[in-house]
Structure formats: structure tokens, C-alpha cells
Motif scaffolding. Structure first.
Motif, PDB file in Angstrom:
ATOM      1  N   SER A  27       0.791  -1.227   0.000  1.00  0.00           N
ATOM      2  CA  SER A  27       0.000   0.000   0.000  1.00  0.00           C
ATOM      3  C   SER A  27       0.826   1.281   0.000  1.00  0.00           C
ATOM      4  CB  SER A  27      -0.937   0.011   1.212  1.00  0.00           C
ATOM      5  OG  SER A  27      -0.191  -0.066   2.414  1.00  0.00           O
ATOM      6  N   ASP A  28       2.162   1.183   0.065  1.00  0.00           N
ATOM      7  CA  ASP A  28       2.940   2.424   0.100  1.00  0.00           C
ATOM      8  C   ASP A  28       2.981   3.057  -1.290  1.00  0.00           C
ATOM      9  OD1 ASP A  28       5.984   1.930  -1.060  1.00  0.00           O
ATOM     10  OD2 ASP A  28       5.038   0.101  -0.284  1.00  0.00           O
ATOM     11  N   GLU A  29       3.072   4.357  -1.305  1.00  0.00           N
ATOM     12  CA  GLU A  29       2.964   5.144  -2.540  1.00  0.00           C
ATOM     13  C   GLU A  29       3.881   4.657  -3.651  1.00  0.00           C
ATOM     14  OE1 GLU A  29       3.723   9.746  -4.077  1.00  0.00           O
ATOM     15  OE2 GLU A  29       3.679   9.331  -1.937  1.00  0.00           O
ATOM     16  N   ASP A  30       5.178   4.579  -3.391  1.00  0.00           N
ATOM     17  CA  ASP A  30       6.124   4.224  -4.442  1.00  0.00           C
ATOM     18  C   ASP A  30       5.841   2.847  -5.033  1.00  0.00           C
ATOM     19  OD1 ASP A  30       7.480   6.635  -4.222  1.00  0.00           O
ATOM     20  OD2 ASP A  30       8.941   5.844  -2.791  1.00  0.00           O
ATOM     21  N   THR A  31       5.572   1.875  -4.175  1.00  0.00           N
ATOM     22  CA  THR A  31       5.332   0.510  -4.642  1.00  0.00           C
ATOM     23  C   THR A  31       4.054   0.412  -5.460  1.00  0.00           C
ATOM     24  OG1 THR A  31       6.527  -0.400  -2.750  1.00  0.00           O
ATOM     25  CG2 THR A  31       5.025  -1.887  -3.904  1.00  0.00           C
ATOM     26  N   VAL A  32       2.975   1.017  -4.965  1.00  0.00           N
ATOM     27  CA  VAL A  32       1.695   0.938  -5.680  1.00  0.00           C
ATOM     28  C   VAL A  32       1.798   1.616  -7.044  1.00  0.00           C
ATOM     29  CG1 VAL A  32      -0.722   1.655  -5.664  1.00  0.00           C
ATOM     30  CG2 VAL A  32       0.297   0.678  -3.605  1.00  0.00           C
ATOM     31  N   ILE A  33       2.417   2.769  -7.111  1.00  0.00           N
ATOM     32  CA  ILE A  33       2.540   3.474  -8.392  1.00  0.00           C
ATOM     33  C   ILE A  33       3.418   2.682  -9.356  1.00  0.00           C
ATOM     34  CG2 ILE A  33       3.461   5.541  -9.523  1.00  0.00           C
ATOM     35  CD1 ILE A  33       2.516   7.098  -7.013  1.00  0.00           C
ATOM     36  N   ARG A  34       4.566   2.217  -8.889  1.00  0.00           N
ATOM     37  CA  ARG A  34       5.493   1.464  -9.744  1.00  0.00           C
ATOM     38  C   ARG A  34       4.846   0.182 -10.273  1.00  0.00           C
ATOM     39  NH1 ARG A  34       8.613  -2.593  -8.287  1.00  0.00           N
ATOM     40  NH2 ARG A  34       8.429  -2.113  -6.075  1.00  0.00           N
ATOM     41  N   LEU A  35       4.191  -0.573  -9.386  1.00  0.00           N
ATOM     42  CA  LEU A  35       3.570  -1.821  -9.822  1.00  0.00           C
ATOM     43  C   LEU A  35       2.320  -1.570 -10.665  1.00  0.00           C
ATOM     44  CD1 LEU A  35       4.116  -4.075  -6.683  1.00  0.00           C
ATOM     45  CD2 LEU A  35       5.381  -4.073  -8.851  1.00  0.00           C
ATOM     46  N   SER A  36       1.585  -0.516 -10.367  1.00  0.00           N
ATOM     47  CA  SER A  36       0.420  -0.176 -11.195  1.00  0.00           C
ATOM     48  C   SER A  36       0.855   0.124 -12.622  1.00  0.00           C
ATOM     49  CB  SER A  36      -0.332   1.023 -10.618  1.00  0.00           C
ATOM     50  OG  SER A  36      -0.952   0.691  -9.402  1.00  0.00           O
ATOM     51  N   GLU A  37       1.945   0.857 -12.758  1.00  0.00           N
ATOM     52  CA  GLU A  37       2.465   1.152 -14.091  1.00  0.00           C
ATOM     53  C   GLU A  37       2.889  -0.132 -14.808  1.00  0.00           C
ATOM     54  OE1 GLU A  37       4.331   5.597 -13.664  1.00  0.00           O
ATOM     55  OE2 GLU A  37       5.479   3.949 -12.813  1.00  0.00           O
ATOM     56  N   ALA A  38       3.569  -1.015 -14.087  1.00  0.00           N
ATOM     57  CA  ALA A  38       4.021  -2.272 -14.693  1.00  0.00           C
ATOM     58  C   ALA A  38       2.843  -3.148 -15.104  1.00  0.00           C
ATOM     59  CB  ALA A  38       4.936  -3.022 -13.723  1.00  0.00           C
ATOM     60  N   ILE A  39       1.854  -3.269 -14.240  1.00  0.00           N
ATOM     61  CA  ILE A  39       0.680  -4.084 -14.557  1.00  0.00           C
ATOM     62  C   ILE A  39      -0.064  -3.478 -15.744  1.00  0.00           C
ATOM     63  CG2 ILE A  39      -1.554  -4.903 -13.724  1.00  0.00           C
ATOM     64  CD1 ILE A  39      -0.240  -4.940 -10.877  1.00  0.00           C
ATOM     65  N   ALA A  40      -0.262  -2.170 -15.715  1.00  0.00           N
ATOM     66  CA  ALA A  40      -0.988  -1.492 -16.802  1.00  0.00           C
ATOM     67  C   ALA A  40      -0.278  -1.680 -18.143  1.00  0.00           C
ATOM     68  CB  ALA A  40      -1.135  -0.003 -16.493  1.00  0.00           C
ATOM     69  N   ARG A  41       1.045  -1.629 -18.126  1.00  0.00           N
ATOM     70  CA  ARG A  41       1.833  -1.772 -19.350  1.00  0.00           C
ATOM     71  C   ARG A  41       1.554  -3.118 -20.023  1.00  0.00           C
ATOM     72  NH1 ARG A  41       6.301  -1.028 -16.986  1.00  0.00           N
ATOM     73  NH2 ARG A  41       6.214   1.229 -17.140  1.00  0.00           N
ATOM     74  N   HIS A  42       1.328  -4.151 -19.227  1.00  0.00           N
ATOM     75  CA  HIS A  42       1.147  -5.506 -19.758  1.00  0.00           C
ATOM     76  C   HIS A  42      -0.299  -5.978 -19.767  1.00  0.00           C
ATOM     77  CE1 HIS A  42       5.441  -6.060 -20.014  1.00  0.00           C
ATOM     78  NE2 HIS A  42       5.542  -5.533 -18.817  1.00  0.00           N
ATOM     79  N   ASN A  43      -1.207  -5.184 -19.187  1.00  0.00           N
ATOM     80  CA  ASN A  43      -2.612  -5.601 -19.117  1.00  0.00           C
ATOM     81  C   ASN A  43      -3.493  -4.365 -19.321  1.00  0.00           C
ATOM     82  OD1 ASN A  43      -5.206  -6.424 -18.322  1.00  0.00           O
ATOM     83  ND2 ASN A  43      -4.394  -7.896 -16.837  1.00  0.00           N
ATOM     84  N   PRO A  60       2.185   3.994 -19.359  1.00  0.00           N
ATOM     85  CA  PRO A  60       1.078   4.300 -18.452  1.00  0.00           C
ATOM     86  C   PRO A  60       1.257   5.684 -17.827  1.00  0.00           C
ATOM     87  CG  PRO A  60       1.881   2.078 -18.073  1.00  0.00           C
ATOM     88  CD  PRO A  60       2.863   2.748 -19.001  1.00  0.00           C
ATOM     89  N   ASN A  61       0.168   6.390 -17.687  1.00  0.00           N
ATOM     90  CA  ASN A  61       0.204   7.740 -17.147  1.00  0.00           C
ATOM     91  C   ASN A  61       0.444   7.698 -15.640  1.00  0.00           C
ATOM     92  OD1 ASN A  61      -1.316  10.162 -15.841  1.00  0.00           O
ATOM     93  ND2 ASN A  61      -0.793  10.780 -17.931  1.00  0.00           N
ATOM     94  N   ARG A  62       1.582   8.244 -15.207  1.00  0.00           N
ATOM     95  CA  ARG A  62       1.990   8.213 -13.800  1.00  0.00           C
ATOM     96  C   ARG A  62       1.013   8.987 -12.918  1.00  0.00           C
ATOM     97  NH1 ARG A  62       6.207   6.286 -11.515  1.00  0.00           N
ATOM     98  NH2 ARG A  62       6.993   7.008  -9.527  1.00  0.00           N
ATOM     99  N   ALA A  63       0.474  10.087 -13.428  1.00  0.00           N
ATOM    100  CA  ALA A  63      -0.481  10.884 -12.648  1.00  0.00           C
ATOM    101  C   ALA A  63      -1.744  10.075 -12.366  1.00  0.00           C
ATOM    102  CB  ALA A  63      -0.821  12.182 -13.374  1.00  0.00           C
ATOM    103  N   ASP A  64      -2.174   9.271 -13.331  1.00  0.00           N
ATOM    104  CA  ASP A  64      -3.348   8.418 -13.111  1.00  0.00           C
ATOM    105  C   ASP A  64      -3.051   7.369 -12.040  1.00  0.00           C
ATOM    106  OD1 ASP A  64      -4.711   9.792 -15.100  1.00  0.00           O
ATOM    107  OD2 ASP A  64      -4.440   8.223 -16.608  1.00  0.00           O
ATOM    108  N   ALA A  65      -1.859   6.763 -12.113  1.00  0.00           N
ATOM    109  CA  ALA A  65      -1.476   5.762 -11.113  1.00  0.00           C
ATOM    110  C   ALA A  65      -1.401   6.401  -9.728  1.00  0.00           C
ATOM    111  CB  ALA A  65      -0.144   5.112 -11.491  1.00  0.00           C
ATOM    112  N   TYR A  66      -0.861   7.612  -9.658  1.00  0.00           N
ATOM    113  CA  TYR A  66      -0.788   8.334  -8.382  1.00  0.00           C
ATOM    114  C   TYR A  66      -2.191   8.616  -7.850  1.00  0.00           C
ATOM    115  CZ  TYR A  66       0.034  12.039  -5.002  1.00  0.00           C
ATOM    116  OH  TYR A  66       0.039  12.794  -3.854  1.00  0.00           O
ATOM    117  N   GLN A  67      -3.075   9.049  -8.718  1.00  0.00           N
ATOM    118  CA  GLN A  67      -4.443   9.347  -8.294  1.00  0.00           C
ATOM    119  C   GLN A  67      -5.125   8.090  -7.758  1.00  0.00           C
ATOM    120  OE1 GLN A  67      -7.142  10.735 -11.354  1.00  0.00           O
ATOM    121  NE2 GLN A  67      -8.351  11.828  -9.841  1.00  0.00           N
ATOM    122  N   ARG A  68      -4.916   6.960  -8.407  1.00  0.00           N
ATOM    123  CA  ARG A  68      -5.507   5.701  -7.930  1.00  0.00           C
ATOM    124  C   ARG A  68      -4.972   5.374  -6.537  1.00  0.00           C
ATOM    125  NH1 ARG A  68      -9.463   4.266  -8.239  1.00  0.00           N
ATOM    126  NH2 ARG A  68      -9.127   2.053  -8.328  1.00  0.00           N
TER     127      ARG A  68
END
Length: 81
Positions: A27-43, A60-68
Motif C-alpha cells: 500500500s505504500d505510494e512508491d510501490t503501488v505506483i510502480r507496480l500499477s504502471e508495470a501491470i498497466a503496461r502488460h494488461n 502508463p500515465n503516472r499521474a493516473d497511477a498516483y491518483q488511484r
């Protein structure tokens, strides 16, 4: 927050038999954003479902991942036993 707890084993199935698994809720910011970007890139379907768009270069748009993340998005890592 997720209703999955790290101290409670669960059963998962990937289209076949069920397996026991342990969950790690990230749930920490850096991990969630980084993994969200990776998952989005492949799915792309996951990205669309989670409101993550893509920049002109296809990343993947980093601002969108941050907002999520701000809205409570977590990543659940499963370790199948």
C-alpha cells in the motif's frame, strides 16, 4: 482498504484446482505506483478498469497511477504454496 488480510491464508484458482496462498498487501505510494504502471503496461484491460490512461509514447500515465493510490488502490501479491 482490501478485505484480504496478510495473516489469513486464502485459496486461489487460476482456472484449475484450488491452491493455498499467502497474501501481501502493498500500500505504500512508491510501490503501488510502480507496480500499477508495470501491470498497466502488460494488461490494458486492467489499466482501463482502474482508470489508468497512457501517454503519447504508450507508457502508463503516472499521474493516473498516483491518483488511484490516493483513492486507496493497493496491490495484492500472492504467494502460492
Amino acid at each position: 482498504m482490501s478485505n484480504i488480510r496478510e495473516d489469513v491464508p486464502l485459496e486461489v484458482s487460476f482456472g484449475g484446482p484450488k491452491h493455498s496462498a499467502d497474501a501481501e498487501v502493498l500500500s505504500d505510494e512508491d510501490t503501488v505506483i510502480r507496480l500499477s504502471e508495470a501491470i498497466a503496461r502488460h494488461n490494458k484491460q486492467w489499466a482501463k478498469f482502474n482508470g489508468i490512461g497512457f501517454d503519447a509514447d504508450g507508457t502508463p500515465n503516472r499521474a493516473d497511477a498516483y491518483q488511484r493510490w490516493q483513492q486507496g488502490c493497493v496491490i495484492i501479491r500472492l504467494r502460492v504454496r
